[in-house]
Motif scaffolding. Structure first.
Motif, PDB file in Angstrom:
ATOM      1  N   GLY A  33       0.804  -1.216   0.000  1.00  0.00           N
ATOM      2  CA  GLY A  33       0.000   0.000   0.000  1.00  0.00           C
ATOM      3  C   GLY A  33       0.834   1.262   0.000  1.00  0.00           C
TER       4      GLY A  33
ATOM      5  N   ILE B 229      -5.676   6.734   2.564  1.00  0.00           N
ATOM      6  CA  ILE B 229      -6.215   6.323   1.269  1.00  0.00           C
ATOM      7  C   ILE B 229      -7.273   7.313   0.782  1.00  0.00           C
TER       8      ILE B 229
ATOM      9  N   ILE C 274      -5.240  -0.427  -2.962  1.00  0.00           N
ATOM     10  CA  ILE C 274      -4.547  -0.237  -1.682  1.00  0.00           C
ATOM     11  C   ILE C 274      -5.519  -0.329  -0.498  1.00  0.00           C
TER      12      ILE C 274
ATOM     13  N   ALA D 111      -4.718  -2.700   2.631  1.00  0.00           N
ATOM     14  CA  ALA D 111      -4.832  -2.229   4.019  1.00  0.00           C
ATOM     15  C   ALA D 111      -5.697  -3.180   4.843  1.00  0.00           C
TER      16      ALA D 111
END
Length: 397
Positions: A289, A361, A322, A326
């Motif tokens: 990520g 994010i 991502i 996560a």
């Protein structure tokens, strides 16, 4: 100019007040009676009665001299030159306008010949050291017994090992990528790309670091030392992955996360797969990520020079990818805590760490290199929250 030369030669002192507008001969000190000379108060250490023996050197140092000020004050009214950057400054990454961005503490502490090596291993950018260290710190925190804290000496020792491992990784990465780095705006000022140090010098510096790293690990058991050595092939080949696959971030994840294994082995003397492997997996997904976000800084230049990355592979779907990484990282951490019989505070703080990743994010602007850099660096705090979660979970187990 001829008139000025005659004036210079007419006095044994060799120093006159020279005006660019008035070429009339002015009296020299030799023409005046000694009784008429009176001391003049001056902060200069040079006496107004004496001759400046180094006047020629003064002229050589000053490329254009409009006049020399009398009474020992030295050169004045000199043209202002552009700032002079030493050879080490060539190793700096470039800011706006392509000018080197100085790192003051390195310039202040290191001698000029050593500065390129300090920049080579990114001493001015400690975020990478923390990201190398967190798997070791997490693993050591899990080794603590219920109601206790991990060995502080071991924490300090493996932070040093992580620091050295990261330095080795930066060194070999820049050696392989020097031709690519010279074509990327953000990295064209790095020491090897800019020519501040040569390839042979970088390899010699790398050999010294490898010997020191292996020597330091003699303080721990053989299994830990062998596991650290087993990570070196990954460190050495990681830069090459950018040329052959769009998943170099996955390779980096395996490289860094292996710290959880050799730090655990240093304390326990063996590996517990139910704790170590989920922990390695957690860091692997986390690295996927944050390094994808990092790769978005250079995606335009990477296309030009032919470097591959998950940033280019995922494109507009990056945030979705991502987010999945996560979630997998948090789930792996939760599994590690469950297998380690950790206390309930761990899960509460793990939820806070999840919120930090969610903010990253959601908020990151993948088209803004500066924001990508800030979000990448903010992962230091995610690692710190997880470390605190493990410590609290052990204390309240």
């Amino acid at each position: 100019m001829a008139q000025a030369s005659k004036l210079m030669a007419s006095s044994h002192s060799g120093v006159h007040f020279i005006s660019g507008l008035n070429h009339q001969r002015r009296p020299s000190l030799a023409d005046l009676p000694k009784s008429s000379l009176k001391p003049v108060k001056s902060n200069s250490k040079i006496s107004p009665y004496t001759v400046l023996e180094n006047s020629s050197a003064t002229f050589r140092r000053c490329s254009v001299v409009k006049h020399i000020k009398f009474l020992g004050r030295g050169c004045s009214n000199l043209p202002i030159r552009d700032p002079h950057f030493s050879a080490s400054a060539k190793s700096l990454e470039r800011g706006e306008g392509g000018q080197p961005v100085p790192s003051s503490w390195i310039e202040a502490i290191f001698p000029e010949q050593a500065r390129p090596y300090a920049y080579l291993v990114r001493l001015d950018k400690p975020a990478g050291t923390f990201l190398f260290a967190w798997p070791c710190m997490w693993s050591l925190a899990f080794t603590a017994n219920a109601g206790t804290l991990p060995d502080l000496k071991m924490l300090a020792f493996f932070f040093l090992v992580s620091f050295m491992s990261r330095n080795i990784a930066c060194n070999i990465n820049d050696y392989f990528d020097k031709d690519f780095d010279s074509q990327v705006e953000r990295t064209k000022g790095r020491p090897l790309a800019s020519g501040a140090i040569a390839g042979f010098q970088a390899l010699l510096f790398l050999a010294i670091q490898l010997l020191l790293g292996y020597g330091v690990l003699f303080a721990v058991n053989k299994l830990s030392r062998l596991l650290w050595v087993s990570s070196l092939p990954w460190i050495f080949t990681y830069p090459l992955m950018k040329r052959i696959t769009y998943w170099p971030q996955a390779y980096l994840g395996l490289t860094i996360s292996w710290g959880a294994a050799y730090s655990w082995a240093a304390v326990k003397g063996s590996l517990d797969p139910t704790i170590v492997f989920p922990l390695v997996l957690a860091f692997f997904f986390w690295t996927l990520g944050f390094d994808t976000i990092y790769a978005h800084q250079d995606k335009e230049d990477d296309v030009k020079v032919g470097i591959k990355s998950t940033a280019l592979l995922f494109g507009d779907s990056t945030k979705l990818w991502i987010s999945g990484f996560a979630a997998a990282s948090i789930a792996s951490l939760a599994l590690t805590g469950f297998n380690a019989n950790i206390g309930w505070p761990f899960y509460g703080l793990l939820a806070a760490a999840s919120g930090h990743l969610a903010w990253q994010i959601w908020d990151v602007d993948l088209s803004n290199p500066a924001d990508c850099s800030r979000k990448f660096v903010s992962n230091i705090w995610f690692g710190a929250i997880v470390f605190g979660a493990i410590l609290c979970g052990r204390l309240f187990s």
